[in-house]
Design an enzyme around this catalytic site. Structure first.
Site, short mmCIF file in Angstrom:
data_model
loop_
_atom_site.label_atom_id
_atom_site.label_comp_id
_atom_site.label_asym_id
_atom_site.label_seq_id
_atom_site.Cartn_x
_atom_site.Cartn_y
_atom_site.Cartn_z
N ASP A 1 0.80 -1.18 0.28
CA ASP A 1 -0.07 -0.05 0.08
C ASP A 1 0.73 1.32 0.04
OD1 ASP A 1 -2.09 1.72 0.32
OD2 ASP A 1 -2.92 0.99 2.11
N ASP A 2 0.75 2.21 -1.14
CA ASP A 2 1.64 3.23 -1.01
C ASP A 2 3.09 3.30 -1.21
OD1 ASP A 2 -0.78 4.41 -0.53
OD2 ASP A 2 -0.29 5.75 1.03
N CYS B 1 -6.07 4.22 -3.69
CA CYS B 1 -6.36 2.97 -3.15
C CYS B 1 -7.57 2.16 -3.73
CB CYS B 1 -6.31 2.97 -1.70
SG CYS B 1 -4.90 3.51 -0.97
N HIS C 1 -10.69 -2.18 1.58
CA HIS C 1 -10.77 -0.96 1.29
C HIS C 1 -11.82 -0.83 0.01
CE1 HIS C 1 -8.91 3.25 1.17
NE2 HIS C 1 -10.02 3.33 1.82
N ASP D 1 -0.46 -0.75 -5.03
CA ASP D 1 -1.81 -0.21 -5.48
C ASP D 1 -1.59 1.08 -6.17
OD1 ASP D 1 -1.16 1.18 -3.16
OD2 ASP D 1 -3.21 1.10 -2.36
N HIS D 2 -0.39 1.76 -6.13
CA HIS D 2 0.01 2.88 -6.72
C HIS D 2 1.13 3.25 -6.19
CE1 HIS D 2 -1.54 4.79 -3.18
NE2 HIS D 2 -2.79 4.50 -3.30
#
Length: 624
Positions: free
Chosen positions: A43-44, A83, A144, A350-351
């Site tokens: 995540d991130d 997200c 999420h 995710d990004h």
């Protein structure tokens, strides 16, 4: 009659044998077993945070091992720079607007568990497809993508309704507000999203009250009451959510039950990794799909004592290194169970990294996007170009690098084809099978065009023609302060509004092959094909929009706001009735998943020195 010669007889016999064998070939050997799938998402995480992508100061030995033993993709792209929409696209193989998972407003993610939006039950996830093929499926970590629709326990958006047999994790996300002392995201959010409407409503209320008191106008009481109610609607839920945010939103679920409230970050990475290893052990005799979705490295940062303070990059680096340890722990379980050769392992983020994340003293709390501009929340390369490692010893040669444009959406059709599942024929699937590129059978990506959305707005289009990769921006975020590499005044770049974006007509054009950092926009004078390229991209964008069917906006304000009647308290699964079922109607809630398998000791390995060698006690699910 002359006798046939021996040589002629031999030739005739051989020919006859060939004819017989061709007509009735020998039975082939057994078809290879469909692979298992271990899909890991950070995540991130920035593409510049891993050693295998050039980082020299963060220690990521287990992910670097994946790169050596598998295939590294260097132009792997998130379908959205946030997200919620990115994860929806990953699980469905579809651009977020197709499922309604792209906001038309400012907020593009779910902040509350008691919101009514989420991934629609009509969407087909890879878990649902593979479950239909006999796969065991599990999601461990971050979801999420929504929870319930009309009642606190209808669980219409829950992972169990989307094809997962097992869920242990957080229904929304990890936020600063979830960890005492880590700060808050709601101060900036209230300032950005609610201050304007509240000020306007307050001014109107004051003006009406003053006019009524002075006798200057006849202001009905309902007008005053209605304006006050509107102020409460805008600011009240947000304020109430701020005051009670942690207990209401920061909890761990075990299937349909609340297993821990609030989330205890101590030993959390170990707990998720151990649960993943336990799932592998329980399902080693059947094909499985495990989606391990780490909370790392989103703020609030956390790491156990063995990792805290060890990295050269503060709390963020500690989180990266602990996550790498967690990856290694699950890979070790595959090795111990003899499953590594038959398991396709995929790792990504995710990004891109969140460059605007700053600590209380202004220290950087986000990651590195390497040479790429921008980050989370925008479609500069730093926001969407993510690390991607794929290992499958049975099929993929180690050490290969693929530089072609690929997408997180490609995992859906790749997994489906390898598992023998049929893609749904009633909808557009935007992903493409990755295997020809991964095996080296193809040299070109099947994606000629890729479309980059900022919420529901088409921000940029990528065109891969020949050896060039062109990227045209229809609008770009206004970085603040001027000259910065992010939108620090709003904590993340926004997707609409003249104060937040600049429109470009003609679009801003880059050649990513020559300028991967997007520093030098092309001009008609410098690029003879400027008009030709933009015309081709515009035509592709028009054709793409023509194929988009309107979908209900799952991130509309009415679906984002906190709704007290959707707030999940207690065990959550008790008396769930129809809600306490997965998408196939099977009931859950016996708590059987909540216990460690007593028949298998969990080997700790050398890496447990980071944890002092102590086992983590797993909290039992609340009785349902």
């Amino acid at each position: 009659m002359p006798r046939p010669r021996p040589l002629l007889l031999a030739v005739m016999a051989a020919t006859l044998a060939d004819i017989i064998l061709a007509a009735d070939p020998a039975p082939a050997g057994p078809a290879p077993r469909p692979p298992n799938f271990l899909l890991i998402m950070a995540d991130d995480l920035g593409i510049g945070d891993l050693g295998c992508y050039g980082n020299k100061t963060l220690r990521t030995p287990h992910l670097d091992r994946l790169a050596r033993e598998g295939v590294k993709l260097t132009q792997h792209l998130a379908a959205a720079p946030l997200c919620t929409p990115s994860r929806a696209a990953f699980l469905t193989g579809r651009y977020p607007p197709r499922s309604g998972m792209a906001a038309h407003g400012r907020v593009g993610v779910y902040l509350f568990t008691a919101s009514s939006g989420g991934l629609p039950p009509s969407e087909v996830t890879m878990a649902r497809l593979l479950k239909g093929r006999g796969y065991a499926t599990a999601l461990i970590g971050k979801w999420h993508l929504g929870l319930s629709c009309r009642g606190a326990t209808d669980f219409c958006h829950h992972p169990l309704r989307h094809g997962f047999d097992r869920f242990l994790g957080v229904p929304t996300t990890n936020l600063r507000d979830c960890r005492p002392g880590a700060g808050t995201v709601f101060g900036p959010a209230l300032r950005v999203f609610a201050a304007g409407p509240l000020a306007a409503l307050g001014a109107s209320l004051a003006a009406m009250a003053a006019a009524r008191w002075a006798g200057l106008a006849r202001v009905p009481g309902w007008a005053l009451a209605g304006t006050a109610a509107a102020m409460l609607a805008v600011g009240g839920p947000r304020s109430a959510s701020c005051l009670g945010f942690r207990p209401a939103n920061c909890f761990l679920m075990d299937d349909l039950a609340v297993a821990q409230r609030p989330t205890d970050y101590g030993g959390l990475t170990r707990r998720l990794a151990d649960e993943a290893a336990l799932f592998l052990r329980r399902n080693r005799a059947r094909p499985f799909l495990l989606f391990l979705s780490f909370l790392h490295v989103h703020t609030a940062h956390f790491a156990d004592p063995g990792f805290a303070g060890r990295s050269l990059h503060g709390a963020y680096g500690d989180s990266v290194e602990e996550m790498d340890w967690g990856v290694g722990r699950v890979l070790a379980a595959l090795d111990e169970l003899g499953l590594a050769r038959e398991t396709l392992v995929y790792f990504t983020s995710d990004h891109g990294a969140h460059v605007e994340e700053l600590g209380p003293r202004g220290e950087r709390m986000g990651g590195s996007n390497g040479v790429f501009r921008g980050g989370k929340g925008n479609n500069w390369e730093g926001g969407v170009r993510v690390p991607c490692l794929v290992r499958w010893p049975r099929e993929l040669s180690p050490g290969r690098v693929v530089a072609e444009p690929t997408s997180l959406m490609d995992v859906f059709p790749t997994v489906a084809r390898l598992a023998g599942a049929e893609l749904p024929g009633d909808r557009v699937i935007d992903g493409r099978d990755l295997m020809p590129l991964l095996r080296g059978d193809a040299q070109r990506s099947e994606h000629e065009f890729l479309f980059h959305y900022c919420n529901a707005y088409l921000q940029a289009v990528r065109w891969h023609n020949g050896s060039a990769v062109w990227k045209a921006f229809y609008f770009t975020p206004n970085f603040a302060p001027a000259g910065a590499n992010g939108c620090f005044s709003t904590h993340v770049c926004l997707c609409a509004g003249p104060a937040h974006v600049t429109a470009h007509d003609p679009p801003l054009l880059f050649d990513l092959t020559r300028d991967p950092g997007e520093r030098r926009p092309l001009t008609p004078e410098a690029e003879p094909r400027h008009r030709e390229v933009l015309d081709a991209i515009d035509a592709a964008a028009r054709a793409h929009r023509a194929r988009l069917r309107p979908a209900p906006d799952q991130l509309a304000p009415r679906h984002l706001m906190w709704k007290p009647w959707l707030q999940l308290w207690g065990g959550g699964g008790a008396g769930g009735g129809a809600g306490a079922q997965d998408d196939s109607g099977h009931a859950h809630g016996d708590g059987s998943h909540a216990h460690d398998d007593p028949g298998h000791a969990q080997d700790r390995g050398d890496d447990d020195a980071h944890y002092g060698g102590h086992a983590t006690t797993r909290t039992q699910a609340t009785p349902r």
